[in-house]
Design a protein around this motif. Structure first.
Motif, PDB file in Angstrom:
ATOM      1  N   ARG A  37      25.234 -45.380 -17.636  1.00 10.21           N
ATOM      2  CA  ARG A  37      26.434 -45.120 -18.445  1.00 10.21           C
ATOM      3  C   ARG A  37      26.135 -44.056 -19.508  1.00 10.21           C
ATOM      4  O   ARG A  37      26.925 -43.136 -19.720  1.00 10.21           O
ATOM      5  CB  ARG A  37      26.930 -46.412 -19.097  1.00 10.21           C
ATOM      6  N   MET A  38      24.977 -44.178 -20.171  1.00  9.04           N
ATOM      7  CA  MET A  38      24.596 -43.175 -21.175  1.00  9.04           C
ATOM      8  C   MET A  38      24.538 -41.788 -20.539  1.00  9.04           C
ATOM      9  O   MET A  38      25.060 -40.823 -21.091  1.00  9.04           O
ATOM     10  CB  MET A  38      23.224 -43.498 -21.780  1.00  9.04           C
ATOM     11  N   ALA A  39      23.881 -41.697 -19.388  1.00  8.09           N
ATOM     12  CA  ALA A  39      23.754 -40.408 -18.703  1.00  8.09           C
ATOM     13  C   ALA A  39      25.126 -39.831 -18.378  1.00  8.09           C
ATOM     14  O   ALA A  39      25.379 -38.640 -18.579  1.00  8.09           O
ATOM     15  CB  ALA A  39      22.911 -40.556 -17.442  1.00  8.09           C
ATOM     16  N   GLY A  40      26.017 -40.683 -17.895  1.00  5.41           N
ATOM     17  CA  GLY A  40      27.370 -40.230 -17.568  1.00  5.41           C
ATOM     18  C   GLY A  40      28.122 -39.725 -18.778  1.00  5.41           C
ATOM     19  O   GLY A  40      28.849 -38.729 -18.707  1.00  5.41           O
ATOM     20  N   GLU A  41      27.941 -40.392 -19.913  1.00  5.54           N
ATOM     21  CA  GLU A  41      28.632 -39.967 -21.130  1.00  5.54           C
ATOM     22  C   GLU A  41      27.987 -38.725 -21.738  1.00  5.54           C
ATOM     23  O   GLU A  41      28.648 -37.961 -22.440  1.00  5.54           O
ATOM     24  CB  GLU A  41      28.697 -41.126 -22.122  1.00  5.54           C
ATOM     25  N   LEU A  42      26.711 -38.499 -21.465  1.00  8.78           N
ATOM     26  CA  LEU A  42      26.012 -37.319 -21.970  1.00  8.78           C
ATOM     27  C   LEU A  42      26.262 -36.065 -21.136  1.00  8.78           C
ATOM     28  O   LEU A  42      26.231 -34.959 -21.660  1.00  8.78           O
ATOM     29  CB  LEU A  42      24.506 -37.577 -21.994  1.00  8.78           C
ATOM     30  N   GLU A  43      26.495 -36.237 -19.853  1.00  6.27           N
ATOM     31  CA  GLU A  43      26.578 -35.085 -18.941  1.00  6.27           C
ATOM     32  C   GLU A  43      27.562 -34.005 -19.385  1.00  6.27           C
ATOM     33  O   GLU A  43      27.212 -32.819 -19.350  1.00  6.27           O
ATOM     34  CB  GLU A  43      26.850 -35.540 -17.512  1.00  6.27           C
ATOM     35  N   PRO A  44      28.793 -34.336 -19.819  1.00  3.20           N
ATOM     36  CA  PRO A  44      29.698 -33.251 -20.234  1.00  3.20           C
ATOM     37  C   PRO A  44      29.132 -32.426 -21.394  1.00  3.20           C
ATOM     38  O   PRO A  44      29.233 -31.199 -21.389  1.00  3.20           O
ATOM     39  CB  PRO A  44      30.975 -33.989 -20.645  1.00  3.20           C
ATOM     40  N   ALA A  45      28.518 -33.081 -22.367  1.00  3.13           N
ATOM     41  CA  ALA A  45      27.935 -32.359 -23.502  1.00  3.13           C
ATOM     42  C   ALA A  45      26.762 -31.508 -23.048  1.00  3.13           C
ATOM     43  O   ALA A  45      26.599 -30.364 -23.484  1.00  3.13           O
ATOM     44  CB  ALA A  45      27.489 -33.341 -24.589  1.00  3.13           C
ATOM     45  N   LEU A  46      25.935 -32.043 -22.161  1.00  4.27           N
ATOM     46  CA  LEU A  46      24.768 -31.306 -21.683  1.00  4.27           C
ATOM     47  C   LEU A  46      25.168 -30.084 -20.864  1.00  4.27           C
ATOM     48  O   LEU A  46      24.561 -29.026 -20.977  1.00  4.27           O
ATOM     49  CB  LEU A  46      23.861 -32.219 -20.863  1.00  4.27           C
ATOM     50  N   GLU A 105      17.450 -41.023 -15.152  1.00  4.15           N
ATOM     51  CA  GLU A 105      18.821 -40.586 -14.850  1.00  4.15           C
ATOM     52  C   GLU A 105      19.036 -39.122 -15.205  1.00  4.15           C
ATOM     53  O   GLU A 105      19.608 -38.367 -14.425  1.00  4.15           O
ATOM     54  CB  GLU A 105      19.836 -41.460 -15.590  1.00  4.15           C
ATOM     55  N   LEU A 106      18.576 -38.709 -16.398  1.00  5.38           N
ATOM     56  CA  LEU A 106      18.848 -37.353 -16.861  1.00  5.38           C
ATOM     57  C   LEU A 106      17.969 -36.305 -16.185  1.00  5.38           C
ATOM     58  O   LEU A 106      18.334 -35.132 -16.140  1.00  5.38           O
ATOM     59  CB  LEU A 106      18.709 -37.273 -18.379  1.00  5.38           C
ATOM     60  N   SER A 107      16.840 -36.723 -15.637  1.00  5.86           N
ATOM     61  CA  SER A 107      15.999 -35.755 -14.921  1.00  5.86           C
ATOM     62  C   SER A 107      16.752 -35.226 -13.699  1.00  5.86           C
ATOM     63  O   SER A 107      16.511 -34.113 -13.244  1.00  5.86           O
ATOM     64  CB  SER A 107      14.671 -36.373 -14.523  1.00  5.86           C
ATOM     65  N   LYS A 108      17.718 -35.986 -13.196  1.00  7.04           N
ATOM     66  CA  LYS A 108      18.529 -35.554 -12.065  1.00  7.04           C
ATOM     67  C   LYS A 108      19.418 -34.369 -12.398  1.00  7.04           C
ATOM     68  O   LYS A 108      19.863 -33.654 -11.512  1.00  7.04           O
ATOM     69  CB  LYS A 108      19.393 -36.715 -11.562  1.00  7.04           C
ATOM     70  N   VAL A 109      19.708 -34.194 -13.721  1.00  9.12           N
ATOM     71  CA  VAL A 109      20.540 -33.073 -14.144  1.00  9.12           C
ATOM     72  C   VAL A 109      19.734 -32.063 -14.969  1.00  9.12           C
ATOM     73  O   VAL A 109      20.291 -31.248 -15.691  1.00  9.12           O
ATOM     74  CB  VAL A 109      21.800 -33.541 -14.919  1.00  9.12           C
ATOM     75  N   GLY A 110      18.415 -32.134 -14.867  1.00 10.35           N
ATOM     76  CA  GLY A 110      17.567 -31.111 -15.458  1.00 10.35           C
ATOM     77  C   GLY A 110      17.125 -31.317 -16.896  1.00 10.35           C
ATOM     78  O   GLY A 110      16.600 -30.405 -17.511  1.00 10.35           O
ATOM     79  N   VAL A 111      17.350 -32.500 -17.456  1.00 10.24           N
ATOM     80  CA  VAL A 111      16.886 -32.758 -18.821  1.00 10.24           C
ATOM     81  C   VAL A 111      15.391 -33.034 -18.783  1.00 10.24           C
ATOM     82  O   VAL A 111      14.956 -33.967 -18.107  1.00 10.24           O
ATOM     83  CB  VAL A 111      17.644 -33.948 -19.456  1.00 10.24           C
TER      84      VAL A 111
END
Length: 119
Positions: A70-79, A107-113
């Motif tokens: 859930r955190m990752a999902g809520e962070l993705e737009p900002a990232l 979770e966030l490593s999947k989007v490059g964090v």
């Protein structure tokens, strides 16, 4: 008697970020009211908060994996809206279950964090 050192976890984390050349971060806070506080304390350490994202604490029906997702999902737009150099995520947050930071990193490593820091 020798002085007992005072450890301030936030300052230790901020110094580590500075030592690694990190100048911008995205913070996760537990409520909207905490967003300005998060920005202010990082600014005092010369670290810019590119975005402070409010994510509600762990819900009763959530386990750590569900909270991290859930955190990752809520962070993705900002990232997605930020340049790559601002993609360090800091949990400026207390009260989350043990293991949250590690699961959020997964979770966030999947989007490059590249890094999640838990203060």
């Amino acid at each position: 008697a020798p002085a007992v050192p005072l450890w301030l976890p936030f300052r230790v984390a901020a110094r580590q970020l500075q030592a690694q050349g990190v100048a911008r971060v995205v913070t996760v806070v537990p409520s909207e009211e905490q967003r300005p506080h998060s920005r202010k304390r990082f600014a005092a350490c010369s670290i810019d908060v590119a975005a402070a994202v409010s994510v509600a604490p762990c819900l009763p029906e959530e386990d750590v994996a569900a909270l991290a997702k859930r955190m990752a999902g809520e962070l993705e737009p900002a990232l997605r809206a930020l340049p790559d150099e601002a993609s360090i995520v800091v949990l400026d947050y207390v009260g989350h279950p043990p293991g949250t930071a590690a699961m959020l990193q997964t979770e966030l490593s999947k989007v490059g964090v590249p890094l999640v820091v838990d203060v």
